[in-house]
Design a protein around this motif. Structure first.
Motif, PDB file in Angstrom:
ATOM      1  N   THR A 151       0.840  -1.184   0.000  1.00  0.00           N
ATOM      2  CA  THR A 151       0.000   0.000   0.000  1.00  0.00           C
ATOM      3  C   THR A 151       0.879   1.240   0.000  1.00  0.00           C
ATOM      4  O   THR A 151       1.846   1.315   0.770  1.00  0.00           O
ATOM      5  CB  THR A 151      -0.904   0.007   1.265  1.00  0.00           C
ATOM      6  OG1 THR A 151      -1.622  -1.216   1.293  1.00  0.00           O
ATOM      7  CG2 THR A 151      -1.860   1.167   1.267  1.00  0.00           C
ATOM      8  N   ALA A 152       0.548   2.187  -0.840  1.00  0.00           N
ATOM      9  CA  ALA A 152       1.348   3.413  -0.927  1.00  0.00           C
ATOM     10  C   ALA A 152       1.392   4.136   0.414  1.00  0.00           C
ATOM     11  O   ALA A 152       2.424   4.655   0.817  1.00  0.00           O
ATOM     12  CB  ALA A 152       0.783   4.324  -2.015  1.00  0.00           C
ATOM     13  N   GLU A 153       0.238   4.185   1.095  1.00  0.00           N
ATOM     14  CA  GLU A 153       0.178   4.839   2.395  1.00  0.00           C
ATOM     15  C   GLU A 153      -0.378   3.856   3.412  1.00  0.00           C
ATOM     16  O   GLU A 153      -1.590   3.807   3.645  1.00  0.00           O
ATOM     17  CB  GLU A 153      -0.697   6.095   2.327  1.00  0.00           C
ATOM     18  CG  GLU A 153      -0.113   7.165   1.435  1.00  0.00           C
ATOM     19  CD  GLU A 153      -0.967   8.422   1.404  1.00  0.00           C
ATOM     20  OE1 GLU A 153      -1.760   8.621   2.339  1.00  0.00           O
ATOM     21  OE2 GLU A 153      -0.836   9.172   0.440  1.00  0.00           O
ATOM     22  N   PRO A 154       0.476   3.031   4.032  1.00  0.00           N
ATOM     23  CA  PRO A 154       0.001   2.040   4.988  1.00  0.00           C
ATOM     24  C   PRO A 154      -0.737   2.691   6.148  1.00  0.00           C
ATOM     25  O   PRO A 154      -0.358   3.762   6.608  1.00  0.00           O
ATOM     26  CB  PRO A 154       1.270   1.352   5.476  1.00  0.00           C
ATOM     27  CG  PRO A 154       2.383   1.852   4.652  1.00  0.00           C
ATOM     28  CD  PRO A 154       1.915   3.041   3.890  1.00  0.00           C
ATOM     29  N   GLU A 155      -1.788   2.042   6.599  1.00  0.00           N
ATOM     30  CA  GLU A 155      -2.542   2.527   7.752  1.00  0.00           C
ATOM     31  C   GLU A 155      -1.756   2.207   9.010  1.00  0.00           C
ATOM     32  O   GLU A 155      -1.304   1.087   9.190  1.00  0.00           O
ATOM     33  CB  GLU A 155      -3.901   1.836   7.829  1.00  0.00           C
ATOM     34  CG  GLU A 155      -4.814   2.127   6.667  1.00  0.00           C
ATOM     35  CD  GLU A 155      -6.111   1.349   6.795  1.00  0.00           C
ATOM     36  OE1 GLU A 155      -6.559   1.114   7.927  1.00  0.00           O
ATOM     37  OE2 GLU A 155      -6.658   0.986   5.757  1.00  0.00           O
ATOM     38  N   GLN A 156      -1.590   3.188   9.878  1.00  0.00           N
ATOM     39  CA  GLN A 156      -0.923   2.949  11.150  1.00  0.00           C
ATOM     40  C   GLN A 156      -1.919   2.290  12.100  1.00  0.00           C
ATOM     41  O   GLN A 156      -3.082   2.661  12.149  1.00  0.00           O
ATOM     42  CB  GLN A 156      -0.412   4.272  11.737  1.00  0.00           C
ATOM     43  CG  GLN A 156       0.673   4.920  10.901  1.00  0.00           C
ATOM     44  CD  GLN A 156       1.890   4.017  10.736  1.00  0.00           C
ATOM     45  OE1 GLN A 156       2.327   3.392  11.674  1.00  0.00           O
ATOM     46  NE2 GLN A 156       2.426   3.953   9.529  1.00  0.00           N
ATOM     47  N   GLY A 157      -1.451   1.289  12.831  1.00  0.00           N
ATOM     48  CA  GLY A 157      -2.314   0.622  13.792  1.00  0.00           C
ATOM     49  C   GLY A 157      -3.428  -0.180  13.145  1.00  0.00           C
ATOM     50  O   GLY A 157      -4.496  -0.315  13.726  1.00  0.00           O
ATOM     51  N   SER A 158      -3.217  -0.679  11.944  1.00  0.00           N
ATOM     52  CA  SER A 158      -4.243  -1.456  11.259  1.00  0.00           C
ATOM     53  C   SER A 158      -4.604  -2.691  12.078  1.00  0.00           C
ATOM     54  O   SER A 158      -3.754  -3.297  12.719  1.00  0.00           O
ATOM     55  CB  SER A 158      -3.752  -1.907   9.888  1.00  0.00           C
ATOM     56  OG  SER A 158      -3.404  -0.793   9.107  1.00  0.00           O
ATOM     57  N   ALA A 159      -5.865  -3.069  12.015  1.00  0.00           N
ATOM     58  CA  ALA A 159      -6.353  -4.246  12.740  1.00  0.00           C
ATOM     59  C   ALA A 159      -5.790  -5.517  12.118  1.00  0.00           C
ATOM     60  O   ALA A 159      -5.507  -5.565  10.921  1.00  0.00           O
ATOM     61  CB  ALA A 159      -7.878  -4.268  12.705  1.00  0.00           C
ATOM     62  N   PRO A 160      -5.623  -6.560  12.927  1.00  0.00           N
ATOM     63  CA  PRO A 160      -5.176  -7.846  12.380  1.00  0.00           C
ATOM     64  C   PRO A 160      -6.128  -8.314  11.277  1.00  0.00           C
ATOM     65  O   PRO A 160      -7.346  -8.163  11.400  1.00  0.00           O
ATOM     66  CB  PRO A 160      -5.230  -8.788  13.587  1.00  0.00           C
ATOM     67  CG  PRO A 160      -5.140  -7.892  14.783  1.00  0.00           C
ATOM     68  CD  PRO A 160      -5.825  -6.614  14.376  1.00  0.00           C
ATOM     69  N   ASP A 161      -5.579  -8.871  10.227  1.00  0.00           N
ATOM     70  CA  ASP A 161      -6.372  -9.271   9.060  1.00  0.00           C
ATOM     71  C   ASP A 161      -6.931 -10.691   9.243  1.00  0.00           C
ATOM     72  O   ASP A 161      -6.520 -11.644   8.581  1.00  0.00           O
ATOM     73  CB  ASP A 161      -5.521  -9.181   7.790  1.00  0.00           C
ATOM     74  CG  ASP A 161      -6.380  -9.156   6.536  1.00  0.00           C
ATOM     75  OD1 ASP A 161      -7.574  -9.496   6.609  1.00  0.00           O
ATOM     76  OD2 ASP A 161      -5.843  -8.791   5.468  1.00  0.00           O
TER      77      ASP A 161
END
Length: 198
Positions: A151-161
């Motif tokens: 991802t060009a702009e990774p989400e910070q603190g993304s939830a476990p997939d």
């Protein structure tokens, strides 16, 4: 003749590795202590010098195996930046392609403990379920890190997939369940799961 500490440790590792391969292939109930010890090249009677019970061995195998499964996803993330070479596919796509594959379906003994023993864990004592809970969470977190590489702009603190993980393990389980009876269906399950995730 006394066995050295190093030999005891090596024997224990051999038992755990042999048991892990057999459990992943045939499940907990399909493997006896005698099977494990024979595969390890040791005597049946020697088992209790290393483990108190078969359940204790199952717990060690699950803890080790789930940690290895998490490490495999993290290794894919570490390699995920790619070099633009022959396989320049996004990191998540490469990992999913290998995980949700006919090769992994057909060789569970060489594959992911979480994918191979989830059904057994659900019927097992709580210490084995704890090992699986840790592994499932770790794999889902690692999949998020892997997805963020692409991802060009990774989400910070993304939830476990957990959605991707559930799709991968569910597809592998279903594909294995029908592989001999309906190979085409098994392949379709794997292919559609790969497409859905990536």
């Amino acid at each position: 003749m006394r066995t050295s500490r190093e030999q005891v440790a090596a024997n224990r590792e051999n038992i755990v590795a042999s048991a892990g391969r057999q459990f992943r292939r045939r499940g907990f109930d399909g493997v006896t202590i005698a099977d494990v010890m024979k595969a390890a090249g040791l005597t049946h009677g020697g088992f209790y010098g290393y483990f108190d019970s078969k359940e204790a061995l199952e717990a060690v195998v699950c803890a080790r195996g789930t940690a290895d499964s998490v490490a495999a996803v993290d290794a894919a993330a570490a390699d995920g930046t790619g070099d633009g070479g022959a396989d320049a596919a996004p990191a998540l796509e490469r990992f999913v392609r290998d995980y949700v594959s006919a090769a992994h379906r057909d060789m569970p003994e060489d594959g992911c403990t979480v994918g191979a023993l989830a059904r057994d864990a659900g019927r097992s004592p709580v210490e084995i379920q704890r090992a699986f809970a840790s592994g499932v969470t770790g794999m889902a977190e690692a999949l998020t890190r892997l997805r963020n590489l692409d991802t060009a702009e990774p989400e910070q603190g993304s939830a476990p997939d957990f959605a991707a993980l559930s799709t991968m393990i569910g597809a592998l389980t279903l594909a294995r369940a029908v592989a001999e009876a309906d190979p085409a269906l098994s392949e379709t399950i794997l292919r559609t799961a790969r497409e859905h995730i990536t």
